[in-house]
Scaffold this active site. Structure first.
Site, PDB file in Angstrom:
ATOM      1  N   GLU A  33       0.796  -1.222   0.000  1.00 24.37           N
ATOM      2  CA  GLU A  33       0.000   0.000   0.000  1.00 24.37           C
ATOM      3  C   GLU A  33       0.831   1.276   0.000  1.00 24.37           C
ATOM      4  OE1 GLU A  33      -3.110   0.624  -0.233  1.00 24.37           O
ATOM      5  OE2 GLU A  33      -4.222  -1.189   0.240  1.00 24.37           O
ATOM      6  N   SER A  48     -32.463 -32.429  48.164  1.00 23.15           N
ATOM      7  CA  SER A  48     -31.682 -33.051  49.247  1.00 23.15           C
ATOM      8  C   SER A  48     -30.256 -32.528  49.354  1.00 23.15           C
ATOM      9  CB  SER A  48     -31.637 -34.573  49.031  1.00 23.15           C
ATOM     10  OG  SER A  48     -32.927 -35.133  49.130  1.00 23.15           O
TER      11      SER A  48
END
Length: 681
Positions: free
Chosen positions: A83, A343
């Protein structure tokens, strides 16, 4: 004369140039720069910094925070080489490239190559401006020059790493790497790096998930340039030829969704939250949760919580089998939902009874029909075992022995112990009753895991925590029960047989099933970790046939296996532990007796039915009476008048002439009696 005129012209030209440069610098210096503090996605990461969940920025875009050092250097080299090869040296505008691009455009009548630098691209992306119009280009040039004056090259490059478009709602290299490759951009293959360089030039037309051919061609051009620039070798270039571009976007990680939401909601201004969870374990337990509910109906739900009970750090938190599953109400965090524990509270009752000197694991207790006022508890299977050791009573999860101990302790003492453990129990009424030991109280999975973590830590409750990095914030904790009582309970629970197919590994665990099969529980621990599993429906409706032992326990053992291949051994008994048989126990501990047993007859008769205060409807003028305890024969009276004498059975029908209040009495052969005040209809 001529030399003087030339000199004057030169001086004037230099003055004009200097003036222009000064005005140019002033023009650049006066540039209004957009906000450089970019909003990025809020993240929740695990104890090692691995991404668990992220959130889009306000406009719905994925823009993930990333530092330059967290990106593969080869990607940076490819990007600059393709680029903007003079990026590290130009002042923001590469005049040579721009003049070349303008010349090519004039010769060919169209744009052949671009002259924009990475800095100019950052300028355009910051302002979201176009690329073609002259005024837009001039603005980019001005802003690029201004950016170069105020920022370092590294800062400009980092802005590009956040702003570069990658198609759809993806911005920045990290979001793109996660979406297209499912990984962080720290290590990329040459083909992956090249694709990430190529896409931003035409982010929509080069999306690999929509236009794979164009994406592949663009990637090839970047790779060719990278080869020419020496960024990759010929061997690496050849290796990329068979690598296909991704056919679809991958979802951004969404692990521990419920916990992440909670953490972010608590501190919404923090961009990055670190929690104690471990990403690999979290992923494994979320997969296990999905497997566990598969084939069990479209409303079956599950929650799993795993922690290191030595430090209190939560290692995995699964709030549901699927965060977005509407039929299962997956959005509800079931680790924090109030449910009946069934329980699973029983081990705490036993530990408190051991501490109070009421019992020992080898103490004998009666598992026989019993009544406390109007409350007559029954075992889950409606079977009575007679006289039994407490160790066996807990392993069989019998109801009557634990209610006997709760009555002796007092329900308030059980609630107080739960709160010392860091739990927040919700009572149905103002005062706790005996039924809390059988699940008559609202708790969460987090509560229960915290309680079992306390038992695993020798009776000391250390608050479970998920916030902060690993190893931070631990405190001394609060004692709930003694180290001896905690060890005794753990020893009993580790003697339970594992579910079918599970390894014989001495995991200390307890299961529970709430009334109506609404909740199935399994919670267990070894010497290091504690795991809790809840299964049921998020809306609280019954799940017929769901038992903790059959439904949740197998998941518990699988979850422990995901944590480690082998269990950490439980600790040895504390020195003060009394390890003897029942015959060698002190006399008061050989057989369980409540605190007020000395004031009660040993085997007085009991009116099992009707209980005191009941309203009874006559059937053909008769009332059914059931007796328990005492010695036959019995005499039954109504308001002092004998109705039955020499009764040898414990069940009879009494002729009751009229309706109204009546006091029913029974006297046994030893002269012991019981009575109940009734309303006869």
């Amino acid at each position: 004369m001529m030399p003087g005129r030339l000199l004057g012209t030169l001086v004037a030209a230099l003055w004009v140039a200097a003036f222009a440069m000064d005005r140019g610098r002033d023009w650049v210096a006066a540039t209004e720069i957009p906000a450089l503090s970019l909003p990025v996605s809020v993240e929740v990461v695990d104890r090692n910094g691995i991404l668990l969940r992220a959130y889009t920025v306000a406009d719905g875009r994925w823009r993930m925070g990333v530092a330059l050092a967290e990106v593969d250097p080869r990607y940076i080299a490819m990007l600059v080489g393709y680029e903007d090869k003079r990026f590290w040296s130009h002042p923001g505008v590469d005049w040579r490239s721009m003049l070349r691009a303008m010349g090519q455009a004039l010769r060919h009548g169209r744009v052949v190559s671009g002259g924009s630098t990475l800095t100019m691209q950052v300028a355009r992306l910051l302002e979201e401006s176009g690329t073609g119009k002259m005024d837009g280009k001039l603005r980019q040039i001005r802003l690029a020059l201004a950016l170069e004056q105020r920022l370092t090259k590294e800062q400009i490059l980092q802005l590009y790493l956040h702003l570069a478009p990658f198609g759809g709602n993806l911005e920045g290299v990290r979001a793109a790497s996660l979406a297209y490759f499912g990984k962080e951009p720290r290590r990329l293959t040459p083909a992956e790096a090249a694709l990430l360089v190529a896409i931003p030039q035409a982010p929509e037309s080069r999306r690999p998930d929509r236009h794979p051919a164009r994406a592949t061609d663009a990637r090839g051009r970047v790779l060719a340039r990278a080869l020419g620039n020496g960024v990759i070798t010929e061997e690496e270039a050849r290796a990329t030829q068979g690598e296909v571009v991704p056919a679809a976007r991958k979802p951004v990680p969404m692990l521990a969704a419920h916990l992440a939401d909670r953490v972010v909601k608590a501190q919404p201004s923090i961009p990055r939250h670190q929690v104690t969870l471990e990403a690999g374990l979290q992923k494994a337990l979320e997969a296990l949760a999905k497997e566990a509910v598969a084939g069990k109906g479209d409303q079956m739900q599950i929650a799993i919580l795993a922690a290191d009970h030595q430090s209190g750090e939560v290692l995995a938190s699964v709030g549901s089998a699927g965060f977005t599953e509407d039929q299962r109400q997956g959005f509800v965090d079931m680790t924090r939902a109030l449910r009946s524990p069934g329980s699973t509270l029983k081990p705490l009752v036993y530990a408190l009874a051991f501490d109070e000197g009421l019992a020992h694991p080898e103490t004998l207790i009666d598992d026989k029909p019993v009544q406390f006022g109007t409350y007559a508890p029954q075992n889950f299977d409606k079977i009575y075992r007679g006289t039994i050791r407490l160790r066996e009573a807990l392993q069989l999860s019998l109801n009557i022995p634990v209610v006997r101990m709760t009555e002796a302790l007092g329900p308030a003492k059980l609630i107080a112990a739960m709160r010392r453990a860091g739990m927040q129990p919700e009572l149905k009424g103002d005062e706790p009753g005996l039924a809390i030991s059988l699940g008559g109280v609202g708790v969460t999975l987090e509560d229960m895991v915290q309680l079992y973590a306390a038992l695993a830590r020798g009776g000391v409750a250390l608050p479970l925590r998920h916030d902060g990095a690993a190893g931070e914030g631990a405190d001394a904790g609060q004692r709930v029960v003694s180290a001896v009582a905690a060890w005794q309970v753990a020893d009993i629970l580790s003697g339970l047989a594992p579910p079918p197919g599970a390894p014989e590994n001495r995991l200390a665990y307890k299961t529970g099933t709430s009334y109506g099969h609404r909740d199935a529980w399994a919670i267990g621990f070894d010497g290091r970790h504690v795991v809790g599993v809840w299964m049921g429906r998020a809306d609280g409706t019954p799940v017929p046939g769901a038992f903790g032992a059959d439904t949740a326990a197998p998941v518990l053992f699988q979850a422990m296996g995901r944590i480690s291949r082998s269990l950490t051994p439980l600790p040895p008994p504390p020195p003060a532990t009394l390890l003897v048989s029942n015959a060698d126990l002190p006399q008061p501990l050989q057989r369980f007796r409540s605190r007020n047993a000395a004031f009660q007859a040993a085997d007085a008769p009991v009116l099992a039915f009707p209980p005191d205060g009941a309203e009874v409807e006559r059937l053909n003028g008769r009332v059914l009476v059931k007796l328990r305890g005492g010695t036959a024969p019995f005499t039954v009276m109504a308001d002092g008048l004998p109705l039955k004498t020499n009764l040898t059975t414990r069940e009879t029908l009494l002729e009751m002439a009229g309706a109204g209040f009546v006091t029913l009495s029974v006297i046994d052969a030893a002269g012991l009696s019981a009575r109940a005040r009734l309303i006869i209809r």
